[in-house]
Design a protein around this motif. Structure first.
Motif, PDB file in Angstrom:
ATOM      1  N   PRO A   2       0.821  -1.207   0.000  1.00 43.65           N
ATOM      2  CA  PRO A   2       0.000   0.000   0.000  1.00 43.65           C
ATOM      3  C   PRO A   2       0.858   1.261   0.000  1.00 43.65           C
ATOM      4  O   PRO A   2       1.931   1.302   0.601  1.00 43.65           O
ATOM      5  N   LEU A   3       0.397   2.256  -0.710  1.00 42.17           N
ATOM      6  CA  LEU A   3       1.035   3.556  -0.730  1.00 42.17           C
ATOM      7  C   LEU A   3       0.469   4.350   0.432  1.00 42.17           C
ATOM      8  O   LEU A   3      -0.751   4.440   0.592  1.00 42.17           O
ATOM      9  N   LEU A   4       1.329   4.909   1.250  1.00 43.66           N
ATOM     10  CA  LEU A   4       0.868   5.662   2.416  1.00 43.66           C
ATOM     11  C   LEU A   4       0.736   7.134   2.068  1.00 43.66           C
ATOM     12  O   LEU A   4       1.651   7.733   1.495  1.00 43.66           O
ATOM     13  N   THR A 116       6.729  -3.241  -4.873  1.00 43.15           N
ATOM     14  CA  THR A 116       6.814  -4.231  -3.798  1.00 43.15           C
ATOM     15  C   THR A 116       7.142  -3.597  -2.453  1.00 43.15           C
ATOM     16  O   THR A 116       6.797  -4.143  -1.420  1.00 43.15           O
ATOM     17  N   GLN A 117       7.790  -2.436  -2.474  1.00 45.60           N
ATOM     18  CA  GLN A 117       8.110  -1.744  -1.217  1.00 45.60           C
ATOM     19  C   GLN A 117       7.051  -0.681  -0.948  1.00 45.60           C
ATOM     20  O   GLN A 117       6.498  -0.091  -1.873  1.00 45.60           O
ATOM     21  N   TRP A 135       7.194  12.046  -5.262  1.00 41.29           N
ATOM     22  CA  TRP A 135       8.330  11.658  -4.414  1.00 41.29           C
ATOM     23  C   TRP A 135       7.860  10.523  -3.523  1.00 41.29           C
ATOM     24  O   TRP A 135       6.965  10.701  -2.700  1.00 41.29           O
ATOM     25  N   LEU A 136       8.439   9.365  -3.710  1.00 45.08           N
ATOM     26  CA  LEU A 136       8.109   8.196  -2.901  1.00 45.08           C
ATOM     27  C   LEU A 136       9.165   8.078  -1.819  1.00 45.08           C
ATOM     28  O   LEU A 136      10.297   7.645  -2.072  1.00 45.08           O
ATOM     29  N   HIS A 137       8.779   8.500  -0.628  1.00 44.74           N
ATOM     30  CA  HIS A 137       9.702   8.634   0.504  1.00 44.74           C
ATOM     31  C   HIS A 137       9.686   7.354   1.337  1.00 44.74           C
ATOM     32  O   HIS A 137       8.631   6.826   1.664  1.00 44.74           O
TER      33      HIS A 137
END
Length: 197
Positions: A2-4, A116-117, A135-137
């Motif tokens: 899941p994307l937070l 996957t992350q 931006w995927l932090h």
């Protein structure tokens, strides 16, 4: 994974809800899709908007939080976006807008959901290049307001991207930052103590 999406500050959300509830604000917005939306419209997916102010001579990105962006949904479609900004009096509605970055943001968020992350979603603006990235932090526990792009974070340039930078493709910060360093001027060196400024 899941994307937070970090929760937006309550006053930022309230400012957008107030603007959406104002016929004057919606009517005067340069967003035909929002003005012509049928039925209720709702703000969703709040994303903190950080600005890349400069890249230091050591190659480190210097960023700051500039606002929160909300995608505005009408039925099954995102029709516009709204932004709130921090003022001396707190969070305030800034503006509504539409255009290619909205579609590109939606696409990048869908792509990020398949990784996957797990990452925290933010936006990073690079004004010197007229560039906006998802931006995927990696610090998923952050509240979204602080931090700088880590070497292992991902940046997904949104279309339209500057020439020579692939849009809609995730790039590790460690890979994309050197490209940006060639295009964004470095920060001026800090004067030594006691030397003339």
């Amino acid at each position: 994974m899941p994307l937070l999406v970090p929760p937006a500050p309550a006053p930022a959300l309230r400012s957008v809800l107030t603007a959406l509830g104002s016929p004057t604000a919606v009517r005067e917005a340069r967003t035909p899709a929002l003005r012509n939306a049928q039925g209720p419209v709702t703000p969703e997916l709040p994303l903190p908007v950080h600005v890349l102010d400069r890249i230091t001579t050591k190659g480190e990105p210097v960023t700051r939080l500039a606002g929160w962006r909300f995608l505005i949904r009408s039925g099954d479609h995102v029709v516009a976006a709204a932004e709130s900004m921090l003022t001396p009096d707190g969070w305030a509605f800034s503006h509504f807008f539409e255009g290619p970055y909205i579609v590109s943001t939606e696409r990048a968020l869908r792509q990020a959901e398949t990784l996957t992350q797990s990452y925290q979603a933010r936006l990073l603006s690079v004004p010197g290049l007229y560039m906006l990235t998802l931006w995927l932090h990696g610090d998923r526990a952050s509240d979204g307001t602080a931090g700088h792009p880590a070497a292992t974070d991902l940046l997904v340039p949104l279309a339209p991207a500057p020439p020579g930078i692939a849009a809609n493709r995730p790039h590790r910060v460690a890979e994309l930052l050197p490209v940006l360093t060639l295009r964004v001027p470095p920060a001026p060196p800090t004067p030594l103590l006691g030397s003339p400024a």
